[in-house]
Design a protein around this motif. Structure first.
Motif, PDB file in Angstrom:
ATOM      1  N   THR A  90      39.703  38.949  50.430  1.00  0.00           N
ATOM      2  CA  THR A  90      40.294  37.600  49.191  1.00  0.00           C
ATOM      3  C   THR A  90      40.485  37.657  48.400  1.00  0.00           C
ATOM      4  OG1 THR A  90      38.708  36.193  51.280  1.00  0.00           O
ATOM      5  CG2 THR A  90      39.869  35.028  49.744  1.00  0.00           C
ATOM      6  N   PHE A  91      39.546  38.276  47.471  1.00  0.00           N
ATOM      7  CA  PHE A  91      39.744  38.574  46.204  1.00  0.00           C
ATOM      8  C   PHE A  91      40.700  39.400  46.165  1.00  0.00           C
ATOM      9  CE2 PHE A  91      38.700  40.876  42.327  1.00  0.00           C
ATOM     10  CZ  PHE A  91      38.025  39.438  41.330  1.00  0.00           C
ATOM     11  N   GLY A  92      40.667  40.325  46.233  1.00  0.00           N
ATOM     12  CA  GLY A  92      42.068  40.775  45.944  1.00  0.00           C
ATOM     13  C   GLY A  92      43.317  40.626  45.920  1.00  0.00           C
ATOM     14  N   VAL A  93      43.078  39.572  47.117  1.00  0.00           N
ATOM     15  CA  VAL A  93      44.789  39.637  47.647  1.00  0.00           C
ATOM     16  C   VAL A  93      45.552  38.384  46.065  1.00  0.00           C
ATOM     17  CG1 VAL A  93      46.739  38.208  49.419  1.00  0.00           C
ATOM     18  CG2 VAL A  93      45.355  40.112  49.907  1.00  0.00           C
ATOM     19  N   GLY A  94      44.857  37.339  46.419  1.00  0.00           N
ATOM     20  CA  GLY A  94      44.187  36.602  45.631  1.00  0.00           C
ATOM     21  C   GLY A  94      44.912  36.328  44.333  1.00  0.00           C
ATOM     22  N   LEU A  95      44.416  37.743  43.939  1.00  0.00           N
ATOM     23  CA  LEU A  95      44.305  38.148  42.626  1.00  0.00           C
ATOM     24  C   LEU A  95      45.603  38.626  42.130  1.00  0.00           C
ATOM     25  CD1 LEU A  95      42.629  37.656  39.867  1.00  0.00           C
ATOM     26  CD2 LEU A  95      42.474  40.438  40.251  1.00  0.00           C
ATOM     27  N   PHE A  96      46.159  39.103  43.151  1.00  0.00           N
ATOM     28  CA  PHE A  96      47.597  39.715  42.815  1.00  0.00           C
ATOM     29  C   PHE A  96      48.165  38.837  42.524  1.00  0.00           C
ATOM     30  CE2 PHE A  96      51.294  41.709  45.423  1.00  0.00           C
ATOM     31  CZ  PHE A  96      52.046  42.850  44.028  1.00  0.00           C
ATOM     32  N   ILE A  97      48.704  37.907  44.118  1.00  0.00           N
ATOM     33  CA  ILE A  97      49.223  36.568  44.017  1.00  0.00           C
ATOM     34  C   ILE A  97      49.730  36.034  42.242  1.00  0.00           C
ATOM     35  CG2 ILE A  97      50.048  34.443  44.581  1.00  0.00           C
ATOM     36  CD1 ILE A  97      49.230  36.176  47.567  1.00  0.00           C
ATOM     37  N   SER A  98      48.437  35.290  42.191  1.00  0.00           N
ATOM     38  CA  SER A  98      47.799  35.162  40.985  1.00  0.00           C
ATOM     39  C   SER A  98      48.391  35.479  39.615  1.00  0.00           C
ATOM     40  CB  SER A  98      46.836  34.560  40.382  1.00  0.00           C
ATOM     41  OG  SER A  98      45.581  35.587  40.217  1.00  0.00           O
ATOM     42  N   THR A  99      48.605  36.906  39.677  1.00  0.00           N
ATOM     43  CA  THR A  99      49.093  37.552  38.371  1.00  0.00           C
ATOM     44  C   THR A  99      50.195  37.767  38.535  1.00  0.00           C
ATOM     45  OG1 THR A  99      47.210  39.145  38.855  1.00  0.00           O
ATOM     46  CG2 THR A  99      48.771  40.084  37.114  1.00  0.00           C
ATOM     47  N   LEU A 100      51.202  37.696  39.487  1.00  0.00           N
ATOM     48  CA  LEU A 100      53.270  37.604  38.963  1.00  0.00           C
ATOM     49  C   LEU A 100      53.215  36.423  38.550  1.00  0.00           C
ATOM     50  CD1 LEU A 100      53.984  38.179  43.444  1.00  0.00           C
ATOM     51  CD2 LEU A 100      53.198  39.343  41.348  1.00  0.00           C
TER      52      LEU A 100
ATOM     53  N   THR B 207      39.800  32.850  44.481  1.00  0.00           N
ATOM     54  CA  THR B 207      39.167  34.473  43.024  1.00  0.00           C
ATOM     55  C   THR B 207      37.934  34.267  42.865  1.00  0.00           C
ATOM     56  OG1 THR B 207      39.648  34.751  41.442  1.00  0.00           O
ATOM     57  CG2 THR B 207      40.965  35.435  42.967  1.00  0.00           C
ATOM     58  N   ILE B 208      38.418  33.167  42.378  1.00  0.00           N
ATOM     59  CA  ILE B 208      36.948  32.245  40.972  1.00  0.00           C
ATOM     60  C   ILE B 208      35.290  32.479  41.608  1.00  0.00           C
ATOM     61  CG2 ILE B 208      35.621  30.430  39.820  1.00  0.00           C
ATOM     62  CD1 ILE B 208      38.540  29.962  38.841  1.00  0.00           C
ATOM     63  N   PRO B 209      35.159  31.804  42.819  1.00  0.00           N
ATOM     64  CA  PRO B 209      33.237  32.157  43.220  1.00  0.00           C
ATOM     65  C   PRO B 209      32.881  32.979  43.907  1.00  0.00           C
ATOM     66  CG  PRO B 209      34.692  30.469  44.036  1.00  0.00           C
ATOM     67  CD  PRO B 209      35.834  31.199  44.167  1.00  0.00           C
ATOM     68  N   LEU B 210      33.790  33.780  43.878  1.00  0.00           N
ATOM     69  CA  LEU B 210      34.107  35.766  44.663  1.00  0.00           C
ATOM     70  C   LEU B 210      32.802  36.539  44.396  1.00  0.00           C
ATOM     71  CD1 LEU B 210      36.880  35.549  47.091  1.00  0.00           C
ATOM     72  CD2 LEU B 210      34.659  34.900  47.771  1.00  0.00           C
ATOM     73  N   LEU B 211      33.694  36.478  42.592  1.00  0.00           N
ATOM     74  CA  LEU B 211      32.856  38.048  41.768  1.00  0.00           C
ATOM     75  C   LEU B 211      32.034  37.512  41.528  1.00  0.00           C
ATOM     76  CD1 LEU B 211      34.297  39.382  39.222  1.00  0.00           C
ATOM     77  CD2 LEU B 211      33.976  37.287  37.994  1.00  0.00           C
ATOM     78  N   TRP B 212      31.562  36.581  41.165  1.00  0.00           N
ATOM     79  CA  TRP B 212      29.286  36.470  41.208  1.00  0.00           C
ATOM     80  C   TRP B 212      28.892  36.758  42.492  1.00  0.00           C
ATOM     81  CZ3 TRP B 212      28.169  37.944  36.725  1.00  0.00           C
ATOM     82  CH2 TRP B 212      29.144  37.394  35.719  1.00  0.00           C
ATOM     83  N   ALA B 213      29.732  36.555  43.671  1.00  0.00           N
ATOM     84  CA  ALA B 213      29.179  36.654  45.099  1.00  0.00           C
ATOM     85  C   ALA B 213      29.035  38.230  45.060  1.00  0.00           C
ATOM     86  CB  ALA B 213      29.670  35.777  45.601  1.00  0.00           C
ATOM     87  N   MET B 214      30.406  38.368  45.006  1.00  0.00           N
ATOM     88  CA  MET B 214      30.689  39.892  45.670  1.00  0.00           C
ATOM     89  C   MET B 214      29.109  40.906  44.199  1.00  0.00           C
ATOM     90  SD  MET B 214      34.438  40.554  45.076  1.00  0.00           S
ATOM     91  CE  MET B 214      34.717  41.921  45.212  1.00  0.00           C
ATOM     92  N   ILE B 215      28.973  40.563  42.532  1.00  0.00           N
ATOM     93  CA  ILE B 215      28.076  40.994  41.944  1.00  0.00           C
ATOM     94  C   ILE B 215      26.310  41.040  42.708  1.00  0.00           C
ATOM     95  CG2 ILE B 215      26.815  40.838  39.571  1.00  0.00           C
ATOM     96  CD1 ILE B 215      29.762  39.831  38.660  1.00  0.00           C
ATOM     97  N   ALA B 216      26.197  39.564  43.749  1.00  0.00           N
ATOM     98  CA  ALA B 216      25.008  39.602  43.765  1.00  0.00           C
ATOM     99  C   ALA B 216      24.961  40.543  45.450  1.00  0.00           C
ATOM    100  CB  ALA B 216      24.354  37.918  44.224  1.00  0.00           C
ATOM    101  N   ASP B 217      26.034  41.193  45.784  1.00  0.00           N
ATOM    102  CA  ASP B 217      26.215  41.919  46.845  1.00  0.00           C
ATOM    103  C   ASP B 217      25.804  43.420  46.500  1.00  0.00           C
ATOM    104  OD1 ASP B 217      26.849  39.052  48.944  1.00  0.00           O
ATOM    105  OD2 ASP B 217      29.339  40.287  48.727  1.00  0.00           O
TER     106      ASP B 217
END
Length: 487
Positions: free
Chosen positions: A332-342, A372-382
């Motif tokens: 989810t993070f990777g796809v969302g970030l790629f589209i947003s970058t365009l 992508t925003i909430p996922l960054l720190w949730a991934m770090i907790a993981d």
């Protein structure tokens, strides 16, 4: 690890925890969006001196200090827990430094340089001492990964509120409260933010509870660091955090210049008339004669532009948890970030009078990036869970400290590069019109230069091993270990 309870968190605790990020982001978002503009156009430093102050203070107060604070927080033992006391006892000093940093004393060129360096260094150090334990706290409130996703969503709604206040309203507030004098306006507004931050931090302390209480460990800091360097997901996330905040600093700090010097003033005025904004301000002033709004079109455009993007980020945040629950955080993070970058990249091609296209691109970027925003720190907790799963030791604080180090490093690099690029493209403070070369440089900063780090993160996500299947396995294995140990 002694797990008292992996229960679901109450709404009160989630909201209380999120207020800590609201408080911290009143400063952090100001740094991301305005620190270059503040030191060059408001405080009055030359771009090369501003670059030195921002870069050095960010390095010393954020990057160098972060692992020290992380190790100390992991080893803190009080009746309130390991991380909550740091939030409480740094709150008042942090507020004092907010006010001092955004004050503009009349000390002469050398005196102002020294004052800027001293206050920013102390502010960055206190921010690290407060925000690193705050971030680590999310990893010990609960061991339930789904609850962490939910907690992150609450947390980053609060971030978006702070971001809206800073990016949409701060410059108009500064102009109004300073009666056109931005130095006075910054001082007054930041004084209010300083008081609000103390209130929010105290609420966070009172409403949260550290349930995942670590056992006393004889591990050395060296062992903790060694664990980090054998933790591949941590390495991927560290580089991702650095790159992400380079982009945020570049584009966030450059938009104020973009609207001030590139966007066509007449087109902005026509756009305000078309969307009814001018009429809205007139109506409000008819009802409330004392209501003030800045007359500068670029200030209104900057606020509306950021506000529209932030509102759509909040919508994206709302979709983050269900998408992550279905597809996993990484995908989810990777796809969302790629589209947003365009939608960042397209800004170089937008004509200066195509205001509607500027806003449309920002809205679409905000929505996709919001996922992508909430996922960054949730991934770090993981990643902290992954470390415990592999090494049978948990070091939440030092893992988060490394990420804060990356955050501060990325922010420092991005802000320093922004000021350096402005200087390199010939930016001169105080000019009503900048040279064509300077304007082209500003367009490159908000588009091409800002998009490169985001695209690099998308590539890194291919090397991040914690997919949805592994998330489930880690959570299950850790729960079984704790049950078997009777903890």
């Amino acid at each position: 690890m002694i797990q008292q309870n992996a229960q679901k968190l109450s709404v009160v605790e989630k909201v209380g925890y999120s207020l800590g990020d609201l408080a911290a982001n009143l400063v952090f978002q100001t740094f991301v969006t305005f620190i270059a503009y503040y030191y060059t156009d408001v405080y009055g430093l030359a771009p090369d001196k501003a670059q030195w102050v921002i870069g050095t203070c960010g390095l010393l107060g954020g990057v160098v200090l972060a692992p020290i604070i992380g190790a100390l927080a992991d080893r803190t033992r009080t009746r309130w827990g390991s991380y909550r006391p740091w939030i409480l006892f740094t709150s008042v000093p942090f507020a004092v430094l907010i006010f001092l940093t955004f004050s503009t004393p009349n000390l002469g060129e050398t005196g102002k340089l020294i004052y800027a360096f001293a206050t920013l260094l102390l502010l960055m150090s206190l921010y690290t001492s407060n925000n690193l334990p705050y971030s680590a706290l999310s990893g010990v409130l609960t061991g339930n990964m789904a609850e962490r996703n939910s907690l992150s969503a609450y947390r980053f709604v609060a971030v978006m509120v702070a971001q809206f206040i800073i990016q949409a309203l701060l410059r108009p507030l500064v102009l109004v409260m300073g009666d056109g004098n931005e130095a006075v306006g910054f001082e007054k507004v930041m004084q209010i933010f300083a008081i609000a931050s103390v209130i929010c931090f105290v609420i966070t302390f009172l409403t949260t509870k550290e349930r995942m209480q670590p056992e006393k460990s004889d591990n050395s800091i060296g062992q903790d660091i060694n664990d980090l360097f054998h933790n591949w997901p941590w390495a991927v996330m560290l580089f991702s955090v650095v790159l992400l905040f380079i982009t945020l600093a570049l584009k966030g700090g450059a938009y104020v210049y973009y609207f001030k010097y590139y966007a066509d003033t007449q087109a902005l005025t026509q756009f305000f008339n078309t969307i009814g904004f001018t009429q809205l301000i007139t109506t409000i002033q008819g009802i409330w004669p004392n209501f003030k709004w800045p007359t500068e079109p670029d200030a209104s455009a900057f606020g509306l532009f950021n506000g529209a993007g932030i509102l759509m980020m909040i919508v994206g945040i709302g979709l983050s948890k269900p998408l992550a629950d279905r597809f996993g955080k990484r995908n989810t993070f990777g796809v969302g970030l790629f589209i947003s970058t365009l939608f960042i990249l397209i800004f170089f091609a937008i004509p200066k009078d195509a205001i509607g296209l500027m806003f449309t691109s920002q809205i679409l970027h905000g929505f996709t990036y919001g996922v992508t925003i909430p996922l960054l720190w949730a991934m770090i907790a993981d990643v902290a869970d992954f470390s415990e799963w592999k090494n049978f030791r948990r070091a939440t604080g030092i893992i988060f400290s490394a990420m804060i180090l990356g955050l501060k490093g990325g922010l420092t690099i991005g802000s320093s590069v922004l000021v350096g690029l402005l200087a390199g493209y010939g930016y001169q403070r105080g000019l009503a019109l900048q040279a064509d070369e300077t304007i082209d440089g500003i367009r490159l900063i908000v588009s091409l230069y800002a998009s490169i780090p985001f695209f690099a993160i998308c590539v890194l996500m291919y090397f991040y091993p914690i997919n949805k299947k592994m998330e489930t396995q880690i959570e299950s294995d850790l729960n079984e270990r704790r049950k078997a140990a009777g903890k």
